[in-house]
Design an enzyme around this catalytic site. Structure first.
Site, PDB file in Angstrom:
ATOM      1  N   LYS B  73      72.907  41.423  59.008  1.00  0.00           N
ATOM      2  CA  LYS B  73      72.110  40.298  59.511  1.00  0.00           C
ATOM      3  C   LYS B  73      71.076  39.889  58.454  1.00  0.00           C
ATOM      4  CE  LYS B  73      69.732  37.509  62.099  1.00  0.00           C
ATOM      5  NZ  LYS B  73      70.222  36.132  62.294  1.00  0.00           N
ATOM      6  N   LEU B 101      66.738  33.491  61.394  1.00  0.00           N
ATOM      7  CA  LEU B 101      66.645  34.683  60.538  1.00  0.00           C
ATOM      8  C   LEU B 101      65.710  35.761  61.090  1.00  0.00           C
ATOM      9  CD1 LEU B 101      66.630  32.988  57.005  1.00  0.00           C
ATOM     10  CD2 LEU B 101      68.484  34.319  58.010  1.00  0.00           C
ATOM     11  N   CYS B 157      69.083  28.472  53.078  1.00  0.00           N
ATOM     12  CA  CYS B 157      67.731  28.489  53.631  1.00  0.00           C
ATOM     13  C   CYS B 157      66.824  27.541  52.843  1.00  0.00           C
ATOM     14  CB  CYS B 157      67.186  29.915  53.619  1.00  0.00           C
ATOM     15  SG  CYS B 157      67.329  30.705  52.024  1.00  0.00           S
TER      16      CYS B 157
END
Lengths: 255, 330
Positions: B73, B101, B157
């Site tokens: 993750k 996130l 991102c």
């Protein structure tokens, strides 16, 4: 906790109210291990539409028969497809998932809408020698069929309706204080629309009673992998409804 | 369960129950691959953000035999609580997410989470995000520890120094990130490309020239969903990343284009739900594949897809799964 992926066999699938159906599925592993307040993540169709599973609380489980009972409201394409399943059809059920309720000796079960399902389950799995008080909130008397699911001698059912067409007029919170004054409860279990759960949690807080809420957030995987169902804890942490819940102490989370 | 009526789409063997440890699957010989020098039991990577940290799935899959690698993750320099509000929405044959996130932060991960993964014999890719080029370097350095096999760099991102524009949409900036990460780790560097660009081949070439050892594509497509009853967006964050079968044709096309243009190995992903899907990606040019949304639907998906790939190889008399890569006849 993690569950089993079971290809269940539909034993029964019937409409019990205007938009509410009852499905009984032969899924022996879940039936054996399920606890009140846990849920089953149902894959309605094996194709890609709809894609995600539908989390549905157990309304019952029977280890001897190997069956689980799911009460579901038809709200969209997924649940619509569920109504089309017939006896002996296969349905992919993943469960039991989540933590479940802790049921004390003197318990008050409060439910609204399809959130009544886990309360039906609780009323049938009370600790030995326990009686429960049930408080159901309906919009109107058309929803009275829910009360029929509690027809047994161990429970005492109270009803409120928004329009006063059955029982006491108002929300469950209207009768909560008097119910709690008459009986000393160890804990209130509640599942239903968020405003109802908030109201009940507030009354419980004022009375200094423990209150367990079952949250119904949108969910991705149900297995703790995607973090799609996060809820804010009062301690500043984020919890996963699917694994840390769906049942939380009402003081534990902001919902 | 043999007497059950099996509906269309059911794959035989799918009813394997998790938690039954005697169901432990053996790794298939024809599926074993080496990716950037990393031996994998099969060519399937559990996609970042759909597999928790891994142990969440230990009751559903034999992590040491049924999973090729796990991409952790997404991690960031400091821990993040993720986004508030609704984080997932179902769309036609797909799902949108805006998790934001959520993660404990790189150092906390190394100290507290990584040790819990040591008992599984499966390569771990550290998926990293950051707000600046330098922070990407910090991430690569911090995650270059025993137990991590490769660094997968998420350039979808936002770049805080460039008005929040994603690093991955600009070839120059993407290359700067690749170069910085390459400089600060000896582990293989996998650049995970964003599909939200005009020319993905240009970005792919730029990051490979800057030192990327491999490419991972595609990340999610930016999308949105609206509830006309409330007149509001369904996602708390307004927009989110679209994944699942809905994006597969786009992903296949991009993998094919990029595979023609660069010489490094490719992890193909985007809506892989079945062994057939995985084979398609490999034919298009992927060396290995990654499975994400399928796990969200079915926690056993990776094991099942591996099995289906093995069945395909047997049926087609393909000696080794790698032989499928790049076999598309145009």
């Amino acid at each position: 906790m993690s569950g089993y992926v079971e290809l269940g066999r539909v034993v029964e699938n019937e409409q019990i109210g205007s938009d509410v159906w009852c499905m009984v599925v032969y899924a022996p592993k879940q039936a054996k291990e399920a606890k009140v307040g846990q849920f089953c993540d149902v894959r309605v169709a094996m194709g890609t539409m709809p894609l995600l599973r539908r989390p549905i609380s157990y309304a019952g489980f029977n280890a001897q028969e190997g069956t689980i009972t799911l009460l579901y409201r038809v709200v969209g394409k997924g649940t619509e497809l569920m109504t089309q399943l017939s006896v002996d059809d296969t349905i992919d059920c993943l469960g039991p998932l989540g933590n479940g309720f802790t049921i004390p000796k003197r318990v008050l079960l409060v439910g609204g809408g399809v959130g009544i399902a886990p309360m039906v389950c609780a009323s049938n799995h009370l600790p030995e020698g326990t009686k429960a008080t049930v408080l159901l909130g309906f919009r109107n008397k058309e929803e009275a069929f829910w009360a029929d699911l509690f027809k047994q001698d161990k429970v005492d059912v109270h009803i409120t309706t928004d329009d006063g067409s059955l029982g006491t007029k108002g929300f469950p919170t209207a009768v909560l204080p008097s119910l709690c004054a008459n009986t000393k409860f160890d804990s209130i279990l509640v599942c239903g629309p968020t405003p109802m759960m908030k109201g009940v949690a507030q009354v419980a807080h004022e009375l200094g009673l423990s209150c367990q809420v079952s949250l119904e957030n949108r969910m991705g995987c149900g297995t703790g992998g995607c973090l799609g169902c996060a809820v804010d804890g009062q301690d500043g942490r984020r919890y996963k409804v699917c694994m840390d819940g769906p049942v939380f102490d009402s003081e534990e989370v902001g919902f | 369960m043999a007497d059950y009526k099996i509906g269309p789409g059911y794959v035989h063997g799918y009813e394997v129950s998790p938690k039954d440890k005697n169901n432990t699957k053996r790794a298939y010989k024809d599926l074993g691959v080496t990716f950037c020098g990393i031996p994998m039991k099969n060519p399937i990577v559990a996609a970042s953000g759909t597999f928790g940290n891994g142990p969440e799935y230990a009751d559903y899959l034999d992590l040491s035999h049924e999973v090729g690698a796990i991409s952790i993750k997404g991690l960031t320099p400091k821990g993040r609580p993720g986004n508030a509000g609704t984080r997932v929405a179902e769309t036609p044959s797909g799902m949108l997410n805006c998790i934001g996130l959520e993660n404990p932060g790189a150092e906390a991960f190394v100290e507290t989470v990584l040790p819990t993964l040591a008992s599984y014999d499966v390569p771990l890719f550290a998926n990293v995000s950051a707000g600046t080029v330098d922070e990407f370097g910090y991430m690569a350095e911090t995650l270059s520890v025993p137990g991590i096999a490769a660094i997968e760099v998420n350039i979808s991102c936002p770049n805080v120094k460039n008005e929040g524009l994603a690093f991955g949409v600009d070839a120059k900036v993407a290359a700067q990130v690749a170069a910085e990460v390459r400089k600060r780790t000896t582990l293989p560097v996998i650049m995970k490309l964003s599909p939200n660009v005009t020319n993905i081949v240009e970005i792919a070439k730029a990051v490979v020239d800057a030192g990327a050892d491999a490419l991972s594509l595609i990340n999610t497509l930016l999308g949105m969903a609206i509830d006309i009853r409330t007149k509001r967006p369904i996602l708390g964050n307004l927009y989110g990343g679209l994944s699942g079968p809905a994006i597969k044709p786009v992903a296949l096309r991009m993998v094919h284009q990029v595979a023609r243009a660069v010489d490094v190995p490719i992890i193909g992903m985007g809506g892989i739900m079945t062994g057939t899907d995985a084979v398609e990606f490999m034919m298009a040019g992927a060396d290995i594949v990654s499975v994400g949304t399928a796990t969200v639907v079915d926690p056993r998906a990776i094991g099942r897809i591996a099995e289906e790939m093995h069945e395909y190889c047997e049926k087609e008399k393909i000696e080794h799964v790698s032989d499928i890569t790049d076999t598309l006849q145009v």
